[in-house]
Design an enzyme around this catalytic site. Structure first.
Site, PDB file in Angstrom:
ATOM      1  N   GLU A 209       0.811  -1.247   0.170  1.00 46.66           N
ATOM      2  CA  GLU A 209       0.110   0.202  -0.085  1.00 46.66           C
ATOM      3  C   GLU A 209       0.753   1.254   0.161  1.00 46.66           C
ATOM      4  O   GLU A 209       2.007   1.351   0.502  1.00 46.66           O
ATOM      5  CB  GLU A 209      -1.070   0.109   1.341  1.00 46.66           C
ATOM      6  CG  GLU A 209      -1.978  -1.325   1.423  1.00 46.66           C
ATOM      7  CD  GLU A 209      -2.173  -1.520   2.871  1.00 46.66           C
ATOM      8  OE1 GLU A 209      -2.853  -2.349   3.013  1.00 46.66           O
ATOM      9  OE2 GLU A 209      -2.066  -0.699   3.727  1.00 46.66           O
ATOM     10  N   LYS A 211       2.342   4.558   1.270  1.00 48.89           N
ATOM     11  CA  LYS A 211       2.817   4.944   2.629  1.00 48.89           C
ATOM     12  C   LYS A 211       2.593   6.558   2.411  1.00 48.89           C
ATOM     13  O   LYS A 211       3.489   7.176   2.140  1.00 48.89           O
ATOM     14  CB  LYS A 211       3.964   4.789   3.094  1.00 48.89           C
ATOM     15  CG  LYS A 211       4.365   5.208   4.364  1.00 48.89           C
ATOM     16  CD  LYS A 211       5.744   4.921   4.842  1.00 48.89           C
ATOM     17  CE  LYS A 211       5.827   4.849   6.476  1.00 48.89           C
ATOM     18  NZ  LYS A 211       5.461   6.319   6.831  1.00 48.89           N
ATOM     19  N   PHE A 299      -6.891   2.481   5.571  1.00 42.71           N
ATOM     20  CA  PHE A 299      -6.537   1.280   4.981  1.00 42.71           C
ATOM     21  C   PHE A 299      -6.604   0.042   6.004  1.00 42.71           C
ATOM     22  O   PHE A 299      -6.068  -1.043   5.649  1.00 42.71           O
ATOM     23  CB  PHE A 299      -4.988   1.414   4.991  1.00 42.71           C
ATOM     24  CG  PHE A 299      -4.269   1.974   6.227  1.00 42.71           C
ATOM     25  CD1 PHE A 299      -3.875   1.215   7.216  1.00 42.71           C
ATOM     26  CD2 PHE A 299      -4.012   3.196   6.402  1.00 42.71           C
ATOM     27  CE1 PHE A 299      -3.512   1.713   8.460  1.00 42.71           C
ATOM     28  CE2 PHE A 299      -3.478   4.010   7.371  1.00 42.71           C
ATOM     29  CZ  PHE A 299      -3.242   3.056   8.604  1.00 42.71           C
ATOM     30  N   LYS A 376       7.563  -1.110   6.406  1.00 41.44           N
ATOM     31  CA  LYS A 376       7.531   0.354   5.790  1.00 41.44           C
ATOM     32  C   LYS A 376       9.002   0.048   5.020  1.00 41.44           C
ATOM     33  O   LYS A 376       9.886   0.057   5.223  1.00 41.44           O
ATOM     34  CB  LYS A 376       7.420   1.451   6.667  1.00 41.44           C
ATOM     35  CG  LYS A 376       8.576   1.426   7.616  1.00 41.44           C
ATOM     36  CD  LYS A 376       8.448   2.673   8.390  1.00 41.44           C
ATOM     37  CE  LYS A 376       9.024   2.727   9.859  1.00 41.44           C
ATOM     38  NZ  LYS A 376       8.943   3.956  10.901  1.00 41.44           N
TER      39      LYS A 376
END
Length: 522
Positions: A209, A211, A299, A376
């Site tokens: 997804e 960030k 999300f 991340k």
């Protein structure tokens, strides 16, 4: 119990790097406390007093010159009540009133206790008793499973309350603490990964997804009552009326959504982080409305119409949030392919975002934890900067020069300050740099030691932001020391233009100092 015991435990925790030793020291203290003292003691040791910010600033705290007490007499309750009094002192004459209460408190404190109180009030209590350590210490002191304590903390968002329940009601009481719509839950956090290949190798099939570089928000709705919390569980409902209105349009009775508030322009390009936060602090916003205002994207979902979803795998939660969020859904794709994930990262960067999140499809929502199921991935920049000054450290760094003032090379050959960092410093580095910086000292101002601009450091950072705080007009974001560059003279440090080139929206193709020659997308 004497407040001095809390201070002594704090010192013991700060003096060791051993996690098990820290937990043992905290648990030993918690086991000796009366139940009514537990909440306040936990708050003190985690550096977050129950009263929050009480309106006493750095200047007031350190300006007061009070003769200390020769022996400890303050109890935990004495200090907690004094902070209550300070917090409740408002209106005309409140500044003088708070100062009087603080002076009385410090006058009853020993030097060590007074130092602890001062650092507690200004948020500089860095003794290492963070929430994770304290949760484990609470579990040990109450003889309950650590996982049960962590779950209660994540659902309640109140470590002090959980500690009291653990001591007084045990495991049964902790199990009764559940997710309550309308009460903020500590958000799940992500560990870092150097690239998407590594992240996918660690987590397997994943949701990848965008960030977003915005403000984390958690939206709760129960019937028509909507509450919005930040990642620190501050209630910001009044600042985001557009998000409130949008949430009320959802075809549900009760829901908890996890997402980001972010500023966007006419072309849906994201604003720089500090611009988003500036808008976030104003009493207005819009969702899908006027250009330049805040938008909200989601999300994850934690609860839906009486059903807690935190123990469901992410794959199932994604189906729910996809159905609810519509065009407010954070862009993502499900993949196990490093090539697909890398291409998606490139698109995220090209759209002005800071990277991607890679989340294991089978992961539950481990609120309040930075586990390995979420990773991340964002480009890491490096700059070679010059040390201009350093500040004497606190806690376990007392006696060492710690917080570095960093400068870039200006066009006239002088150095322009662009930020500070105390991160990435080992004990060996602290000892070495203290000796080296003192040998180059040219002056002092309070805790700051100014030095000849000779030592070059390689700094890793997530980016920069426009700032009027420093002469260079920019400030480093999440800067941390990588190493001292004894192979470089100060004249070879990066110029201020290289730092400014990292500002969001700059179109410079290649920026000196980027790791692996990272090319910024236009």
């Amino acid at each position: 119990m004497l407040f001095a015991d809390v201070v002594a435990t704090s010192d013991a925790v700060a003096s060791t790097r051993s996690r098990s030793t820290k937990i043992a020291a905290l648990a030993e203290l918690l086991g000796r406390l009366a139940p009514v003292e537990v909440g306040a003691a936990v708050a003190f040791l985690t550096g977050e007093p129950r009263q929050g910010r009480v309106g006493v600033g750095w200047a007031t705290v350190f300006r007061l010159d009070v003769t200390p007490a020769p022996e400890p007499t303050l109890s935990i309750a004495d200090v907690d009540r004094a902070l209550d009094r300070i917090a409740l002192t408002t209106g005309g004459g409140s500044v003088a009133g708070r100062e009087t209460i603080l002076r009385e408190l410090l006058g009853r404190a020993t030097p060590a206790e007074a130092d602890f109180v001062r650092r507690l009030l200004v948020g500089e209590l860095r003794q290492g008793a963070l929430a994770g350590l304290m949760s484990d210490a609470v579990a040990r002191a109450a003889a309950v499973p650590a996982a049960l304590v962590r779950r209660a903390v994540m659902l309640s968002g109140d470590l002090g309350r959980v500690a009291v329940v653990a001591r007084t009601e045990g495991a049964a009481g902790l199990r009764r603490i559940g997710l309550e719509v309308g009460r903020g839950v500590l958000p799940m956090l992500a560990a870092g990964a150097p690239d998407v290949d590594t992240a996918l190798a660690d987590v397997g099939a994943a949701s990848v997804e965008w960030k977003l570089d915005g403000a984390r928000i958690q939206v709760h709705r129960l019937d028509d009552d909507v509450r919005i919390y930040t990642r620190n569980l501050n209630d910001v409902t009044g600042r985001l009326p557009g998000v409130v209105d949008w949430t009320r349009t959802l075809p549900v009775r009760a829901v908890v959504l996890d997402g980001e508030a972010i500023g966007v322009d006419d072309d849906a390009q994201p604003h720089a982080f500090q611009d988003t936060m500036s808008s976030f602090g104003r009493e207005r916003d819009t969702v899908g409305g006027a250009a330049g205002a805040l938008d909200a994207f989601f999300f994850d979902v934690l609860h839906l119409d009486g059903d807690d979803l935190i123990d469901r795998p992410l794959g199932e939660r994604l189906e729910v949030v996809h159905a609810l969020a519509g065009d407010r859904l954070v862009p993502g794709l499900v993949t196990a392919s490093p090539d697909e994930a890398a291409a998606f990262l490139d698109r995220a960067l090209a759209s002005g975002h800071e990277g991607v999140m890679v989340k294991a499809l089978d992961s539950t929502y481990d609120a309040g934890r930075r586990g390995g199921a979420w990773r991340k991935v964002k480009p890491v920049h490096t700059l070679d900067l010059v040390v201009l000054a350093a500040e004497w450290g606190h806690g376990r760094r007392r006696g060492w020069l710690s917080n570095l003032h960093l400068g870039a090379r200006g066009p006239d050959g002088t150095f322009v300050m662009v930020g500070k960092t105390f991160k990435g410093l080992t004990d060996a580095t602290l000892a070495w740099q203290t000796e080296q910086l003192l040998a180059r000292e040219v002056g002092r101002d309070g805790i700051t030691v100014y030095v000849r601009p000779e030592l070059v450091v390689e700094i890793a950072l997530d980016g920069v932001q426009a700032s009027s705080r420093y002469p260079g007009g920019v400030a480093l974001r999440f800067a941390r020391l990588r190493r001292y560059r004894d192979d470089k003279a100060a004249e070879a440090a990066d110029p201020i233009e290289a730092v400014r080139a990292l500002l969001p929206g700059r179109s410079d193709d290649r920026v000196p100092g980027h790791q692996d020659g990272y090319t910024r997308p236009r």
